[in-house]
Design a protein around this motif. Structure first.
Motif, short mmCIF file in Angstrom:
data_model
loop_
_atom_site.label_atom_id
_atom_site.label_comp_id
_atom_site.label_asym_id
_atom_site.label_seq_id
_atom_site.Cartn_x
_atom_site.Cartn_y
_atom_site.Cartn_z
N THR A 1 -0.75 -13.46 1.18
CA THR A 1 0.12 -12.52 1.90
C THR A 1 -0.67 -11.24 2.17
N GLY A 2 -0.51 -10.72 3.36
CA GLY A 2 -1.21 -9.49 3.74
C GLY A 2 -0.60 -8.26 3.09
N ALA A 3 -1.02 -7.08 3.55
CA ALA A 3 -0.48 -5.83 3.03
C ALA A 3 1.01 -5.74 3.35
N LEU A 4 1.76 -5.10 2.46
CA LEU A 4 3.21 -4.93 2.64
C LEU A 4 3.54 -3.43 2.62
N PRO A 5 4.71 -3.08 3.15
CA PRO A 5 5.07 -1.65 3.21
C PRO A 5 5.26 -0.99 1.84
N ASP A 6 5.29 -1.76 0.76
CA ASP A 6 5.42 -1.14 -0.57
C ASP A 6 4.06 -0.72 -1.13
N GLY A 7 3.00 -0.91 -0.33
CA GLY A 7 1.67 -0.54 -0.79
C GLY A 7 0.89 -1.70 -1.36
N LYS A 8 1.49 -2.87 -1.44
CA LYS A 8 0.73 -4.05 -1.87
C LYS A 8 -0.41 -4.27 -0.88
N ARG A 9 -1.61 -4.46 -1.38
CA ARG A 9 -2.75 -4.73 -0.52
C ARG A 9 -2.88 -6.22 -0.29
N LYS A 10 -3.64 -6.55 0.73
CA LYS A 10 -3.85 -7.96 1.06
C LYS A 10 -4.41 -8.71 -0.15
N GLY A 11 -3.79 -9.82 -0.47
CA GLY A 11 -4.30 -10.67 -1.54
C GLY A 11 -3.83 -10.29 -2.93
N GLU A 12 -3.24 -9.12 -3.09
CA GLU A 12 -2.72 -8.76 -4.41
C GLU A 12 -1.49 -9.61 -4.75
N ALA A 13 -1.25 -9.75 -6.05
CA ALA A 13 -0.10 -10.53 -6.49
C ALA A 13 1.20 -9.89 -6.03
N LEU A 14 2.19 -10.73 -5.80
CA LEU A 14 3.56 -10.23 -5.62
C LEU A 14 4.14 -9.96 -7.01
N ALA A 15 5.30 -9.35 -7.06
CA ALA A 15 5.95 -9.10 -8.34
C ALA A 15 6.32 -10.43 -8.99
N SER A 16 6.28 -10.44 -10.31
CA SER A 16 6.68 -11.64 -11.04
C SER A 16 8.20 -11.72 -11.07
N ALA A 17 8.72 -12.84 -10.57
CA ALA A 17 10.16 -13.09 -10.63
C ALA A 17 10.95 -11.90 -10.08
N VAL A 18 11.96 -11.45 -10.81
CA VAL A 18 12.68 -10.24 -10.41
C VAL A 18 12.34 -9.09 -11.35
N SER A 19 11.14 -9.16 -11.93
CA SER A 19 10.66 -8.04 -12.72
C SER A 19 10.12 -6.99 -11.76
N PRO A 20 10.09 -5.72 -12.19
CA PRO A 20 9.58 -4.67 -11.31
C PRO A 20 8.16 -4.98 -10.85
N VAL A 21 7.78 -4.47 -9.68
CA VAL A 21 6.40 -4.61 -9.22
C VAL A 21 5.48 -4.07 -10.32
N GLN A 22 4.36 -4.77 -10.54
CA GLN A 22 3.48 -4.50 -11.67
C GLN A 22 3.13 -3.02 -11.81
N GLY A 23 3.48 -2.45 -12.97
CA GLY A 23 3.11 -1.07 -13.26
C GLY A 23 4.01 -0.02 -12.62
#
Lengths: 780, 301
Positions: free
Chosen positions: A644-666
């Motif tokens: 998955t590419g970059a997302l509007p939450d600041g996730k960069r291309k290739g980074e993991a998505l959040a696990s399950a319905v746990s908060p985005v990492q960190g």
């Protein structure tokens, strides 16, 4: 108070010491040719019979093994047989690690197009091929078979002979349409008895050769037990455990690896344990040795997701724990393997000794036991049509899914949807900025397949509404558009799986599994054709916290503060935020994040889940069951994130998505109660296929017994407010970082990822990074 | 903002400041100067700027933001002249790495309550509640009474973590609004107390007797600090004194830890205590035994 590893007996230690002796790559490709020969020899027969004959021949020929020090007969091999299903599995993978394996959904779709009678150029065929393509790109994930709790309890009380008698009787009464399935089941039942007799002969021969008197005596007893349980029901604790293991071994001979779980083992083994204690046939030490030996078998097969459920309310509403509950928690603490996955059913009435023993296991950091809230799980099963009695008897399968032992063809991992990628392609008219790697299969990333030119392919993913990002001028329109796309993707993907499932009984029936699921013999129907009492399918949402954070960032920065436009987001995502660092800063520091008890974003999450539920609920499947929704991601949030590419939450291309319905990492910085509160604003009763909440603690958290109590109180408050599952990782950051640098020093490091435990060093680097990033709720 | 005070931190899922799951509110300002203090950012009543050198990437944003020219980038490194800093917080608001942090947020009792009420389910299930700590929260009785009223109207119990060095009238005012006092007794010898905390302890011990007499529920907390009171003679004197209190409840011995040391550097303070190893487990056990011999309900926390 550091975690204490318990010692095993000398007898069990001998088994442990020899556990690596059975590496034998030669067995990996043995299954497929035997099956193919049987298919040829029985070419005039239907698919059921041909598969049953393949099973029978394979059981007659496959390698079996008992070592003289073994407590249980059974071949705990470290590899996976090559199946006859369309499946990618190399012949020569290293059996020290789990194989890189995956379904060939493109082939599966072609088979299903033929079996469903769709013309090759029909609309339906086109849709199925497009679906398969999406699966190959981790937009959707599809897994076939497994995720079932076979009727092991029924088996130990009935025996293969008893089941065969019933099948014969039904066959005599059956109409022509049911005869092939019943004949196939009967062939499998006879094959199973024959297989156990092979072991009896092996035990006899080994007993003759063995010189150690204690080993010899046990092998003689083992042979007698095996001859009995080849047909008869178990008479003793030992025979019950032995029969379960051999049936388990046989299931992995029929199907390729997926989760086969065991149900409420502390409950159904208990009568055998009590009887044997009373009659003096068994001591507690012997019972513990038998369980430890079973745990070692689970551990060294390396088959994933073998769940054992302990504790929980009984049919009278009382908490039912017993000596075996404690013993099983200890077996896990003694072996510290990542299998079996131990699942603790929680209710406020759970006795303290179960909790204290569970804390001792949690302290080891292997992420077990995972905690399941009885009220939540029982309610979910009732909602999916289970009787009150069956709902109360739920157990866990796969990662965190609730299933009715022996009565449900659960298919909880039939489908997973990358909800982050839906948002991404909405910005680019169906295109993604991340071609990603199609080289991820199983747990391994094949670097050679990693594509470097991410803009090199112009693949257009399906979008269903016809809106365009440049026409969106308020936040409500953006949110509603996303919800429409999410619902349409769910409907499209569930329809596609239904089409694949319709082909299953014609292409890949599983007659041996069918005899272990109540209802199939009685109905004369294979389990894939709807023979079971319960027949639901699961669809699981991955990446939702990223979508909620993304939409909250858009709301704040575009529509409230008017600092950026949607076009700015589009440009930044395309550039993977390179050159847009100020925007990344604004997203990071000025926008609310799910997991911090902030309603502006938590309410978006609630709305997304409710939207998804509105389409999943009531969606039927071809076996007469219904779809149910899961809010857990296994390890797929990493694999889907890579794609998955970059997302509007600041996730960069290739980074993991959040696990399950746990908060985005960190991103959760207000501690575990805030993380729990954020989640509880969503109506979790929608999660009828299960959910995961990860909370991580450093080991020092457990130094104080007052903290053990507080943790239980946290679970209690979570339960009272409608929570479903909660799991704890107890590992400090330094240890994990060191394990990345020096994997050789941390081979034994087991962590809970998302719904399963695994060896840290066996995980891909991206998953390792993601675990490290998860916020550590230090000792406060 | 009327009735607002500087709060340095609102710590949720706090497990060591009273029973159950709690939220601890740290108020700024203290009238003791304990050499081992692990919350030095709360000594001053006004906000302070923390600078964590290790997190700084020398990006220079703070240089532009600071009206006092307290920040400079020299040879790629960040130089902070604390003497020029007026703790206005402008630099912290542009700092993206977390290296600069302004401690102290003016918070009204109502705004505070909105945070505190969020974990009410956890308080209820665990027998927990809210704890006011600091600094010395008993220096702000009006503020605490206001916040405590809001909490207790929602059945949230309130505890006060105090060092005891305030006029008794403060406690008299607080008493009807506080469910539990967490009361520090650091040593018995007044001159020893004066040497290590800046004030002698006559008022502290007097207040404790008065609170006991007034029927307050309290837990005694004794920090066990190397060089200062980690000797059996002083522990014996403390135990003997505590045994004279008729309504005493639980006594918690708190072994010294070094987690606060990093904060001193971030504040530009000298650490008042040489870096000490925590007292040994053997010493703690022996001290515990001594307390119990005096008929005290003691534990190591």
């Amino acid at each position: 108070m550091a975690a204490q590893k318990l010692e095993v007996s000398d007898r069990v230690k001998a088994i442990l010491d020899h556990r690596h002796d059975d590496h034998d790559r030669s067995q990996i490709p043995t299954r497929r040719p035997i099956y193919e020969a049987a298919f040829e020899n029985y070419a005039e027969e239907g698919r059921d019979i041909r598969i049953a004959m393949g099973f029978k021949r394979f059981l007659a020929e496959k390698k079996i093994l008992i070592r003289e020090h073994d407590i249980l007969a059974g071949f705990a091999y470290r590899y996976t047989y090559k199946p006859s299903f369309p499946f990618n599995l190399p012949d020569d993978y290293d059996p020290l690690y789990r194989p890189p394996a995956g379904i060939d959904t493109c082939q599966e779709a072609e088979d299903a197009i033929v079996a469903n009678g769709f013309a090759a150029d029909s609309v339906e065929a086109g849709e199925m091929r497009a679906f398969a393509k999406c699966v190959s790109k981790w937009f959707y994930k599809h897994w076939e078979t497994g995720h079932i709790i076979p009727g092991y309890e029924m088996l130990i009380n009935t025996g293969f002979g008893g089941l065969a008698n019933e099948a014969r009787q039904r066959l005599a009464e059956a109409d022509e349409s049911r005869k092939p399935a019943l004949r196939a089941m009967l062939i499998c039942l006879e094959a199973a008895s024959g297989y156990i007799l092979r072991y009896a002969d092996f035990a006899r021969d080994l007993a003759e050769k063995t010189e150690t008197p204690a080993y010899k005596a046990h092998l003689v007893e083992m042979e007698a037990s095996l001859r009995h349980i080849a047909h008869g029901p178990a008479r003793t604790f030992f025979e019950a455990v032995q029969l379960i293991w051999l049936a388990h071994e046989m299931l992995y001979a029929e199907s390729f690896p997926a989760s086969f779980s065991f149900g409420r083992m502390d409950q159904y083994l208990y009568p055998f344990y009590v009887n044997d204690l009373k009659s003096g046939k068994l001591t507690d030490a012997e019972a513990a040795d038998i369980l430890d030996a079973l745990w070692i078998k689970f551990g060294i097969t390396l088959h994933g997701y073998q769940n054992i459920t302990i504790g929980g309310l009984n049919e009278r509403g009382e908490y039912a724990s017993n000596e075996l509950t404690i013993m099983m928690l200890r077996s896990s603490r003694k072996t510290l393997f990542d299998q079996p996955l131990l699942c603790l059913r929680y209710h406020d009435s759970m006795p303290d000794d179960v909790w204290e023993e569970s804390v001792e296991l949690l302290k080891t950091g292997i992420g077990l036991p995972a905690i399941f809230i009885d009220e939540f799980c029982i309610r979910a099963k009732k909602r999916m049509g289970h009787s009150a009695e069956d709902a109360a008897n739920y157990a866990l399968v796969g990662c965190v899914e609730m299933a009715c032992p022996g009565k449900e063809y659960a298919k909880t991992e039939a489908l997973r949807i990358n909800t982050g990628k839906i948002l991404e392609i909405m910005f680019f008219n169906g295109k993604s900025n991340c071609l990603g790697s199609t080289g991820i299969i199983g747990n391994a990333v094949d670097q050679s397949l990693k594509l470097t030119d991410d803009h090199g392919e112009d693949y257009v993913y399906p979008l269903f509404t016809g809106y365009r990002i440049d026409a969106i001028d308020d936040f409500r329109a953006m949110l509603d558009w996303y919800k429409e796309e999410l619902k349409a993707h769910l409907a499209y993907a569930m329809t596609s799986i239904n089409r694949l499932d319709s082909a299953l009984p014609k292409c890949y029936p599983t007659p041996f599994l069918s005899v272990l699921i109540e209802g199939c013999i009685q109905n004369g129907k294979d389990v894939t054709a709807g023979g079971a009492k319960y027949n639901n399918s699961g669809v699981n949402l991955c990446g939702l916290p990223n979508v909620a954070d993304s939409l909250a960032a858009i709301q704040k920065l575009v529509f409230t503060d008017k600092r950026y436009t949607l076009k700015d987001f589009q440009d930044a995502m395309k550039a993977d935020y390179v050159g847009y660092e100020d925007m990344l800063d604004a997203i990071e520091h000025d926008c609310p994040k799910f997991g911090n008890d902030v309603s502006a974003v938590d309410d978006i999450m609630a709305e997304l889940v409710a939207a998804a539920e509105s389409v999943v609920n009531g969606f039927g499947n071809p076996r007469g069951g219904h779809w149910q929704m899961g809010l857990y991601s296994v390890e797929d949030h990493v694999k889907m994130g890579i794609n998955t590419g970059a997302l509007p939450d600041g996730k960069r291309k290739g980074e993991a998505l959040a696990s399950a319905v746990s908060p985005v990492q960190g991103k959760d910085v207000n501690g575990p109660t805030a993380a729990v509160n954020s989640l509880l604003k969503t109506d979790l009763s929608a999660a009828t296929n299960g959910m995961v909440l990860d909370i991580k603690f450093s080991p020092s958290f457990f130094d104080k017994t007052s903290h053990h109590r507080a943790l239980r109180m946290l679970i209690q408050a979570y339960a009272q407010q409608g929570g479903g599952e909660i799991q704890f990782n107890v590992v400090d950051r330094e240890t994990l970082l060191d394990a990345q640098i020096h994997p050789e020093r941390h081979k034994d490091l087991v962590v809970r990822v998302s719904g399963f435990s695994a060896y840290f060093t066996s995980l891909i680097r991206e998953t390792q990074d993601e675990i490290i990033k998860r916020t550590e709720h230090a000792g406060v | 903002m009327r009735g607002a005070e500087f709060v340095s931190n609102i710590q949720r899922f706090s497990l060591d400041d009273g029973p159950g799951i709690r939220t601890t509110v740290f108020l700024k300002g203290c009238n003791l100067r304990c050499a081992w203090c692990h919350n030095p950012e709360n000594l001053k009543f006004s906000p302070v700027l923390q600078f964590f050198q290790a997190s700084c990437q020398a990006c220079g944003k703070c240089v532009k933001a600071c009206p006092q020219n307290a920040h400079r980038i020299l040879d790629g490194g960040h130089v902070f002249d604390r003497d020029l800093c007026e703790a206005c917080g402008k630099c912290a608001s542009v700092c993206r790495t977390g290296a600069l942090k302004l401690v102290g947020d003016r918070t009204s009792p109502e705004a505070l309550f909105r945070e505190l009420v969020k974990d009410r389910h956890y308080y209820a299930s665990s027998g927990g509640g809210v704890t006011f700590s600091g600094g010395e929260p008993a220096l702000r009785p009006g503020y605490i009474i206001e916040a405590a009223r809001l909490c207790r109207a929602e059945h949230i119990p309130v505890a006060l973590d105090t060092a005891g060095n305030v006029p008794f009238e403060n406690y008299a005012a607080l008493l009807p609004h506080i469910d539990l006092f967490l009361y520090d007794v650091k040593c018995f010898d007044p001159s020893l107390h004066a040497r290590w905390t800046g004030v002698d302890n006559r008022l502290i011990l007097e207040n404790l007797r008065a609170l006991d007499k007034a029927g307050a529920a309290y837990i005694i907390r004794v920090p066990v600090i190397p060089q200062f009171n980690a000797d059996m003679g002083e522990q014996e004197r403390i135990a003997r004194f505590l045994a004279t209190l008729p309504n005493r409840g639980l006594i918690q011995l708190l072994p010294y830890h070094v987690y606060g040391v990093g904060k001193y550097e971030a504040l530009g303070f000298d650490y008042g205590l040489d870096r000490q190893a925590p007292p040994s487990a053997e010493f703690m056990d022996a001290a515990l035994k001594r307390y119990r011999q005096s008929g005290l309900n003691a534990e190591i926390a």
